[in-house]
Design an enzyme around this catalytic site. Structure first.
Site, PDB file in Angstrom:
ATOM      1  N   GLY A  16       0.785  -1.237   0.000  1.00 15.23           N
ATOM      2  CA  GLY A  16       0.000   0.000   0.000  1.00 15.23           C
ATOM      3  C   GLY A  16       0.814   1.283   0.000  1.00 15.23           C
ATOM      4  N   ASN A  18       1.408   3.084  -2.599  1.00 13.89           N
ATOM      5  CA  ASN A  18       0.666   4.031  -3.447  1.00 13.89           C
ATOM      6  C   ASN A  18      -0.544   4.593  -2.705  1.00 13.89           C
ATOM      7  OD1 ASN A  18       1.739   4.414  -6.296  1.00 13.89           O
ATOM      8  ND2 ASN A  18       1.966   2.214  -5.996  1.00 13.89           N
ATOM      9  N   ASN A 111      -5.902   3.120 -12.843  1.00 12.25           N
ATOM     10  CA  ASN A 111      -4.918   2.145 -12.363  1.00 12.25           C
ATOM     11  C   ASN A 111      -3.522   2.712 -12.542  1.00 12.25           C
ATOM     12  OD1 ASN A 111      -3.838  -0.508 -11.619  1.00 12.25           O
ATOM     13  ND2 ASN A 111      -3.321  -0.737 -13.798  1.00 12.25           N
ATOM     14  N   HIS A 113       0.282   1.546 -13.301  1.00 12.02           N
ATOM     15  CA  HIS A 113       1.056   0.398 -13.791  1.00 12.02           C
ATOM     16  C   HIS A 113       2.536   0.784 -13.801  1.00 12.02           C
ATOM     17  CE1 HIS A 113       1.870  -3.316 -15.858  1.00 12.02           C
ATOM     18  NE2 HIS A 113       2.656  -2.628 -16.678  1.00 12.02           N
ATOM     19  N   ASP A 154      -4.769  -3.323 -18.864  1.00 17.25           N
ATOM     20  CA  ASP A 154      -3.819  -2.214 -19.077  1.00 17.25           C
ATOM     21  C   ASP A 154      -4.057  -1.513 -20.419  1.00 17.25           C
ATOM     22  OD1 ASP A 154      -2.523  -2.632 -16.605  1.00 17.25           O
ATOM     23  OD2 ASP A 154      -1.220  -4.148 -17.483  1.00 17.25           O
ATOM     24  N   GLU A 184       5.500   6.611  -9.689  1.00 16.51           N
ATOM     25  CA  GLU A 184       4.159   6.214  -9.231  1.00 16.51           C
ATOM     26  C   GLU A 184       3.588   7.123  -8.145  1.00 16.51           C
ATOM     27  OE1 GLU A 184       3.460   1.969  -8.571  1.00 16.51           O
ATOM     28  OE2 GLU A 184       5.407   1.590  -9.440  1.00 16.51           O
TER      29      GLU A 184
END
Ligand code: GAR
Length: 205
Positions: A16, A18, A111, A113, A154, A184
């Site tokens: 976690g 992010n 999302n 990636h 994706d 990110e």
């Protein structure tokens, strides 16, 4: 309603970091959205602890425990309805969501990636495997991508990307850490704000 914010659910499965970047960006980078729910696909994910410490309700939806993809997604949808969610952020969420699910939330799921899509993405590319693949190929530059989620893994519209240089002695682990730190954790809060703002504007129209 001038104080209204987009209601955000963050989906997690592991450490976690992010999620933490999103939590730390509350009120600064993220002004148009509010983190109101964390959904974990793993009962023991450390991300749940991070949510608790930040005062965000966290719920578990575990496919193994629920028995089927249908039951798993029905449980998630029940929670999303309960919390009146406008936007879903997949932040290291390692479970696949079906086409039936993603179709219900067009342009409402994003999302992060850990590569520059369309490289090293799609089925089977997640976590450290992505960085291993980049190193195996020998690319000199990788990075991260935040994109909308649709029925193609994706494959949804790209929102933000940031490049990160690969170093000679990188391992998947060192590369993962640098892609997180340099790309990110910066991109995801910015994308959360961009999309929240868009959603609020379309609500007003
Ligand atoms: C992150 O690097 C994220 O980009 C990746 O998993 C990691 C989760 O870390 N996601 C994927 O590979 C999805 N295809 P975190 O739990 O510390 O945020």
């Amino acid at each position: 309603m001038p104080n209204e914010k987009a209601r955000i659910a963050v989906f997690v499965s592991g450490g976690g970091t992010n999620l933490q970047a999103l939590i730390d960006a509350r009120g600064t980078v993220i002004k148009s959205g509010e983190l109101v729910l964390v959904v974990s696909s793993q009962p023991d994910a450390y991300a749940i602890e991070r949510a608790k410490q930040a005062g965000i309700p966290a719920v578990v939806a575990c496919k193994r425990e629920l028995g089927s993809q249908e039951a798993f997604e029905a449980e998630i949808r029940r929670r999303l309805d309960e919390y009146n969610i406008d936007l879903i952020i997949l932040a290291g969420f390692m479970s696949i969501l079906s086409e039936d699910f993603t179709r219900r939330y067009p342009k409402r799921i994003i999302n992060v990636h850990p590569a520059l899509i369309p490289s090293f993405c799609g089925k089977g590319y997640y976590g450290l495997r992505v960085h291993q693949a980049a190193l195996d190929y020998g690319v000199k530059v990788t990075g991260a991508t935040v994109h909308f989620v649709n029925e193609i893994p994706d494959g949804g519209e790209i929102i933000l990307q940031k490049a990160v240089a690969i170093r000679k002695n990188d391992t998947p682990e060192t590369l993962q850490k640098r892609v997180m730190e340099q790309a990110e954790w910066k991109l995801l809060p910015r994308a959360a704000e961009l999309v929240s703002k868009q959603l609020l504007n379309t609500k007003k129209e």
